[in-house]
Enzyme design. Structure first.
Site, PDB file in Angstrom:
ATOM      1  N   ALA A   1       0.710  -7.278   4.570  1.00 39.13           N
ATOM      2  CA  ALA A   1       0.295  -8.039   3.389  1.00 39.13           C
ATOM      3  C   ALA A   1       0.482  -9.534   3.638  1.00 39.13           C
ATOM      4  O   ALA A   1      -0.389 -10.343   3.310  1.00 39.13           O
ATOM      5  CB  ALA A   1       1.102  -7.595   2.163  1.00 39.13           C
TER       6      ALA A   1
ATOM      7  N   LYS B   1       0.844  -1.211   0.000  1.00 41.09           N
ATOM      8  CA  LYS B   1       0.000   0.000   0.000  1.00 41.09           C
ATOM      9  C   LYS B   1       0.865   1.241   0.000  1.00 41.09           C
ATOM     10  O   LYS B   1       2.013   1.230   0.463  1.00 41.09           O
ATOM     11  CB  LYS B   1      -0.954   0.018   1.214  1.00 41.09           C
TER      12      LYS B   1
ATOM     13  N   ASP C   1      -2.546  -1.881   9.758  1.00 44.49           N
ATOM     14  CA  ASP C   1      -2.673  -1.882   8.297  1.00 44.49           C
ATOM     15  C   ASP C   1      -3.205  -3.204   7.745  1.00 44.49           C
ATOM     16  O   ASP C   1      -3.481  -3.303   6.540  1.00 44.49           O
ATOM     17  CB  ASP C   1      -1.301  -1.639   7.640  1.00 44.49           C
TER      18      ASP C   1
ATOM     19  N   ALA D   1       9.983  -3.081   6.437  1.00 44.12           N
ATOM     20  CA  ALA D   1      10.225  -1.803   7.136  1.00 44.12           C
ATOM     21  C   ALA D   1      10.383  -0.653   6.156  1.00 44.12           C
ATOM     22  O   ALA D   1      11.254   0.203   6.291  1.00 44.12           O
ATOM     23  CB  ALA D   1      11.456  -1.905   8.054  1.00 44.12           C
TER      24      ALA D   1
HETATM   25  O1  C5P Z   1      -0.364  -1.509  14.280  1.00 45.69           O
HETATM   26  P1  C5P Z   1       1.084  -1.665  14.001  1.00 45.69           P
HETATM   27  O2  C5P Z   1       1.633  -2.908  14.637  1.00 45.69           O
HETATM   28  O3  C5P Z   1       1.424  -1.571  12.562  1.00 45.69           O
HETATM   29  O4  C5P Z   1       1.802  -0.445  14.694  1.00 45.69           O
HETATM   30  C1  C5P Z   1       3.172  -0.420  14.919  1.00 45.69           C
HETATM   31  C2  C5P Z   1       3.513   0.766  15.789  1.00 45.69           C
HETATM   32  O5  C5P Z   1       3.331   1.990  15.055  1.00 45.69           O
HETATM   33  C3  C5P Z   1       2.656   0.943  17.026  1.00 45.69           C
HETATM   34  O6  C5P Z   1       3.147   0.169  18.088  1.00 45.69           O
HETATM   35  C4  C5P Z   1       2.774   2.432  17.286  1.00 45.69           C
HETATM   36  O7  C5P Z   1       3.995   2.734  17.910  1.00 45.69           O
HETATM   37  C5  C5P Z   1       2.831   3.012  15.889  1.00 45.69           C
HETATM   38  N1  C5P Z   1       1.496   3.416  15.413  1.00 45.69           N
HETATM   39  C6  C5P Z   1       0.924   4.552  15.947  1.00 45.69           C
HETATM   40  N2  C5P Z   1      -0.319   4.950  15.534  1.00 45.69           N
HETATM   41  C7  C5P Z   1      -0.970   4.245  14.572  1.00 45.69           C
HETATM   42  C8  C5P Z   1      -0.401   3.086  14.004  1.00 45.69           C
HETATM   43  C9  C5P Z   1       0.848   2.703  14.454  1.00 45.69           C
HETATM   44  O8  C5P Z   1       1.506   5.219  16.812  1.00 45.69           O
HETATM   45  N3  C5P Z   1      -2.167   4.670  14.170  1.00 45.69           N
END
Ligand code: C5P
Length: 324
Positions: A126, A25, A158, A118
């Site tokens: 995905a 994405k 995501d 990353a």
């Molecule tokens: O949800 P995901 O595991 O992808 O998020 C990884 C990290 O990115 C979270 O632990 C947080 O630190 C940050 N994040 C955030 N706000 C979001 C999505 C992610 O701060 N809306």
């Protein structure tokens, strides 16, 4: 609706393998709101699924076994960063679906990665979404689309979008989706850096920049600001879409990776209509006028020496689904 992602009978090859793929994405609009007590930030984002895919092959087996090849794997391109144990979202997706369905978590999973890790392209998400779809078919769990979306949200912000694909407005921490009917094709070149960036680090840098005044505080009513980009994705010239690209995570990504400034400039000089950091970066998404322009832009950026690799892609494309 059962077997929602298959759109038909389960497709299982002779050796019992089920193959699913899911797209990368780009966030064509990303406004970051306040930090919530749960450690996530409130978002208003417009996701676009693009034609760079990871593939997950699931086979019957005892317990979970996981192999990874391609981008981010020990033998593949880019720095080896993708774990092959429980830390991998694929593994967690398998355990979560097994628990939900009340079946044993038995599967051998092979992940073939084209989406760099990353990179701000939701590669791990995905893989998790493709795993949910593949194992739903392999195990015959008959999970509904809603069931899978609920499990996806538990795996990461995501992952629901990786499942849905197309174009969607994401709110909450990004996991609450409203699909957007946008059939207009757009062409991009993804400029991929040598080293990845950690998503929490980039969010943390934005918070620090907002505290020290080097980034603007979050805009109130950010949800409404997505309307122009949604309208531009639905129809209209590429220049309208170019004018609406925004990403609040770009400034912190550039502060953490100053060479991104040069990369964004290189995209503009090579003829991109606009260029923006994708998600938390460091991938640069450069918008091209059309497919031919994207091929030329990719060739030019490949020679600019600012990216490890470049990929010409288009969107929107469907979310995670079975192939073969
Ligand atoms: O949800 P995901 O595991 O992808 O998020 C990884 C990290 O990115 C979270 O632990 C947080 O630190 C940050 N994040 C955030 N706000 C979001 C999505 C992610 O701060 N809306």
């Amino acid at each position: 609706m059962s077997n929602a992602m298959t759109g038909g009978p389960r497709r299982i090859a002779g050796d019992g393998a089920v193959v699913a793929r899911a797209p990368a994405k780009v966030n064509v609009h990303l406004r970051v709101g306040p930090l919530r007590p749960d450690g996530f930030h409130e978002l208003s984002t417009v996701y676009l699924a693009v034609s760079l895919f990871d593939t997950v092959t699931a086979r019957p087996g005892e317990g979970i076994a996981l192999t990874v090849r391609g981008e981010g794997s020990a033998a593949g391109q880019g720095p080896a960063s993708v774990p092959t144990d429980r830390r991998n979202l694929v593994w967690q997706a398998a355990e979560l679906l097994a628990r939900h369905a009340g079946v044993a978590a038995d599967a051998h999973l092979d992940v073939d990665k084209s989406i760099p890790a990353a990179a701000g392209l939701a590669g791990g998400s995905a893989d998790a979404a493709a795993t949910l779809v593949a194992l739903d078919a392999l195990w015959g769990t008959r999970a509904t689309r809603g069931d899978l979306a609920g499990l996806a949200a538990q795996l990461g912000s995501d992952v629901p979008f990786s499942l849905m694909g197309g174009v969607a407005l994401g709110t909450g921490r990004g996991e609450q989706l409203s699909p957007v009917l946008a059939r207009r094709r757009c062409d991009w070149v993804l400029g991929i850096a040598g080293e990845g960036l950690s998503t929490p680090t980039v969010y943390g840098e934005l918070d620090a920049m907002r505290t020290d005044g080097t980034a603007a505080p979050h805009a109130e009513g950010a949800g409404d600001a997505a309307e122009p980009v949604i309208a531009a994705l639905r129809s209209g010239p590429t220049s309208a879409l170019a004018a609406t690209l925004t990403n609040d995570l770009q400034a912190p990504a550039v502060r953490l990776r100053p060479e991104l400034r040069r990369a964004l400039q290189a995209a503009a000089e090579a003829g991109a209509r606009a260029a923006v950091v994708s998600g938390s970066g460091p991938t640069v998404a450069a918008l091209a006028e059309d497919e031919d322009a994207a091929v030329r832009l990719a060739a030019s950026l490949a020679g600019a020496g600012v990216f490890r690799t470049v990929r010409a892609v288009h969107g929107p494309v469907p979310g995670a689904r079975l192939v073969g």
